[in-house]
Design a protein around this motif. Structure first.
Motif, PDB file in Angstrom:
ATOM      1  N   PRO A  41       0.809  -1.218   0.000  1.00 44.01           N
ATOM      2  CA  PRO A  41       0.000   0.000   0.000  1.00 44.01           C
ATOM      3  C   PRO A  41       0.842   1.268   0.000  1.00 44.01           C
ATOM      4  O   PRO A  41       2.002   1.263   0.453  1.00 44.01           O
ATOM      5  N   ALA A  42       0.285   2.342  -0.501  1.00 42.13           N
ATOM      6  CA  ALA A  42       0.832   3.702  -0.358  1.00 42.13           C
ATOM      7  C   ALA A  42       2.294   3.831  -0.780  1.00 42.13           C
ATOM      8  O   ALA A  42       3.111   4.399  -0.071  1.00 42.13           O
ATOM      9  N   GLU A  43       2.610   3.341  -1.962  1.00 38.14           N
ATOM     10  CA  GLU A  43       3.994   3.413  -2.431  1.00 38.14           C
ATOM     11  C   GLU A  43       4.467   4.850  -2.641  1.00 38.14           C
ATOM     12  O   GLU A  43       5.641   5.157  -2.429  1.00 38.14           O
ATOM     13  N   LYS A  44       3.576   5.746  -3.055  1.00 35.27           N
ATOM     14  CA  LYS A  44       3.984   7.144  -3.227  1.00 35.27           C
ATOM     15  C   LYS A  44       4.305   7.795  -1.885  1.00 35.27           C
ATOM     16  O   LYS A  44       5.165   8.670  -1.802  1.00 35.27           O
ATOM     17  N   GLY A 111       7.512   5.202   6.341  1.00 34.89           N
ATOM     18  CA  GLY A 111       6.849   3.965   6.746  1.00 34.89           C
ATOM     19  C   GLY A 111       5.933   4.161   7.934  1.00 34.89           C
ATOM     20  O   GLY A 111       4.919   3.459   8.071  1.00 34.89           O
ATOM     21  N   ALA A 112       6.275   5.128   8.797  1.00 28.86           N
ATOM     22  CA  ALA A 112       5.437   5.393   9.967  1.00 28.86           C
ATOM     23  C   ALA A 112       4.102   6.004   9.563  1.00 28.86           C
ATOM     24  O   ALA A 112       3.075   5.741  10.197  1.00 28.86           O
ATOM     25  N   ILE A 113       4.092   6.818   8.517  1.00 31.81           N
ATOM     26  CA  ILE A 113       2.841   7.398   8.017  1.00 31.81           C
ATOM     27  C   ILE A 113       1.956   6.284   7.458  1.00 31.81           C
ATOM     28  O   ILE A 113       0.742   6.232   7.712  1.00 31.81           O
ATOM     29  N   ILE A 114       2.566   5.384   6.688  1.00 30.50           N
ATOM     30  CA  ILE A 114       1.801   4.265   6.118  1.00 30.50           C
ATOM     31  C   ILE A 114       1.222   3.401   7.235  1.00 30.50           C
ATOM     32  O   ILE A 114       0.053   3.013   7.195  1.00 30.50           O
ATOM     33  N   ALA A 115       2.055   3.105   8.242  1.00 29.68           N
ATOM     34  CA  ALA A 115       1.580   2.292   9.372  1.00 29.68           C
ATOM     35  C   ALA A 115       0.417   2.975  10.079  1.00 29.68           C
ATOM     36  O   ALA A 115      -0.534   2.319  10.517  1.00 29.68           O
ATOM     37  N   SER A 166       1.330   9.513 -13.163  1.00 25.95           N
ATOM     38  CA  SER A 166       2.735   9.736 -12.819  1.00 25.95           C
ATOM     39  C   SER A 166       3.379   8.495 -12.209  1.00 25.95           C
ATOM     40  O   SER A 166       2.738   7.736 -11.476  1.00 25.95           O
ATOM     41  N   ILE A 167       4.638   8.297 -12.538  1.00 20.61           N
ATOM     42  CA  ILE A 167       5.473   7.184 -12.070  1.00 20.61           C
ATOM     43  C   ILE A 167       4.832   5.833 -12.394  1.00 20.61           C
ATOM     44  O   ILE A 167       4.445   5.069 -11.508  1.00 20.61           O
ATOM     45  N   PRO A 168       4.746   5.488 -13.688  1.00 22.62           N
ATOM     46  CA  PRO A 168       4.110   4.229 -14.092  1.00 22.62           C
ATOM     47  C   PRO A 168       4.791   2.982 -13.546  1.00 22.62           C
ATOM     48  O   PRO A 168       4.140   1.941 -13.401  1.00 22.62           O
TER      49      PRO A 168
END
Length: 401
Positions: A41-44, A111-115, A166-168
């Protein structure tokens, strides 16, 4: 044949906007499912800010967002502010720091934001399915039927948060645009934004020789001027100043570059004359600009490399200042979707409610985040739009119960 699972809301896209919306809706008591074709999830979010996640900007105002309708973003941005997101981070024990120009970064890395986003979804009992491509979406009798390879899901509220082009290499696609057009929405032609410029011919050779050189400039295309760093690359021009300008630039237009970064150039050169009367103009300019850049400007005849400043007239200094303040480049293009940080354009806002992000054509259909024709400046603005548009949508989902 597997049975159809029903949810109060289904969110397509496990990026910043999708996860945030799903978490808030789930905590409001809705049964929520998030679907995404990606592995993680949330790679950007993960790659943002060099891994530190530039998650918002303290200077967020609607004027720093680009849209065919400059008023559209006002409602959502007013109702969910940077302070609101900071309060959420604090509740999760996360801290942050400001770099420049209101840009906030997470001390604990991205990573903390994603968590945190995942924890918010889990707290509300929301479900997340990754590596789940969508095969088809049908709509009938005010219900949406979402088919995947393995299962079929049904909902009365469908949220599209699948981003832009963006960023394919990270899986970006035109899914949201295709779906929007299918349901009667018009598009503002998507184009790469916050993206480096390219140049061709002799200029490319000259800039390639300067690759790695950075300098503070004031740059402008057809929109506002930006005073930040510019970076020469093997392909053209990059750095914050150029990325900002790229969002406003159109093919064939010139980019104005002021090497005095908005300062009175003539006064600056006269001050150098007072301070370094025995140096050449080029030699004195090296106290302000990188030597390789000064050598390049001298080679183009814009700066004197011989003689002493003490012997240079104020008229000559004013001529040089005018040239360096009005340097201009006509890019051949941009580096395109490969390196663009965001997508400008997208789903036209005329077909959406600014208060709920719901379609005006199909009740229960919502579009949030980057796929909508709202594009922020560099520096955390686009994440703030993700949070704000997602919060507006989640509130609408709650009221629809």
């Amino acid at each position: 044949m597997s049975r159809t699972r029903t949810y109060d809301a289904i969110v397509l896209g496990a990026g910043a906007a999708g996860l945030f919306c799903a978490g808030r809706a789930a905590q409001a008591g809705l049964s929520v499912l998030v679907l995404d074709h990606a592995r993680a999830p949330a790679e950007k979010v993960r790659i943002s800010g060099g891994g530190r996640c530039n998650f918002t900007n303290l200077e967020t105002v609607p004027e720093r967002f680009i849209s065919a309708n400059p008023h559209f973003a006002k409602s959502a941005l007013a109702r969910y502010t940077p302070s609101d997101f900071l309060a959420l981070m604090a509740a999760h024990g996360l801290t942050w720091h400001e770099k420049t120009l209101g840009q906030l970064f997470c001390d604990q890395r991205s990573g903390a934001i994603i968590a945190m986003l995942l924890a918010e979804l889990e707290k509300g009992g929301g479900a997340l399915r990754l590596q789940t491509p969508i095969r088809d979406i049908a709509h009938a009798d005010a219900r949406f039927r979402v088919e995947t390879d393995a299962e079929t899901f049904e909902t009365g509220q469908l949220v599209v948060a699948t981003g832009g082009l963006s960023i394919p290499k990270m899986g970006a696609s035109g899914f949201a645009y295709e779906l929007a057009e299918r349901f009667g929405h018009a598009l503002v032609t998507p184009r790469p934004a916050l993206v480096p410029f390219t140049v061709e011919g002799r200029l490319k050779e000259e800039f390639a020789a300067l690759a790695g050189v950075a300098a503070p400039v004031r740059a402008q295309a057809q929109g506002p001027a930006f005073t930040e760093a510019m970076l020469f690359t093997h392909r053209g021009l990059s750095g914050p100043a150029m990325l900002q300008v790229s969002s406003y630039w159109r093919e064939g237009e010139r980019v104005a570059i002021d090497f005095f970064a908005g300062e009175d150039g003539a006064q600056a050169l006269k001050a150098l004359k007072e301070e370094f009367p025995m140096r050449s103009l080029a030699g004195a300019l090296e106290t302000r600009l990188p030597r390789r850049l000064v050598d390049y400007l001298a080679g183009r005849g814009l700066v004197q490399s011989g003689g002493r400043l003490a012997e240079t007239s104020h008229g000559e200094l004013e001529r040089v200042a005018a040239s360096l303040s009005a340097f201009a480049v006509t890019p051949s293009g941009t580096e395109g979707w490969r390196t663009a940080e965001v997508t400008a354009g997208g789903i036209g806002t005329d077909g959406l409610s600014s208060k709920t992000m719901e379609s005006r054509h199909v009740p229960g259909l919502h579009f949030i985040g980057e796929c909508v024709d709202v594009t922020g400046w560099l520096g955390g603005y686009n994440f703030q739009w993700a949070w704000a548009s997602a919060a507006a949508c989640a509130a609408a989902l709650e009221s629809s119960r």
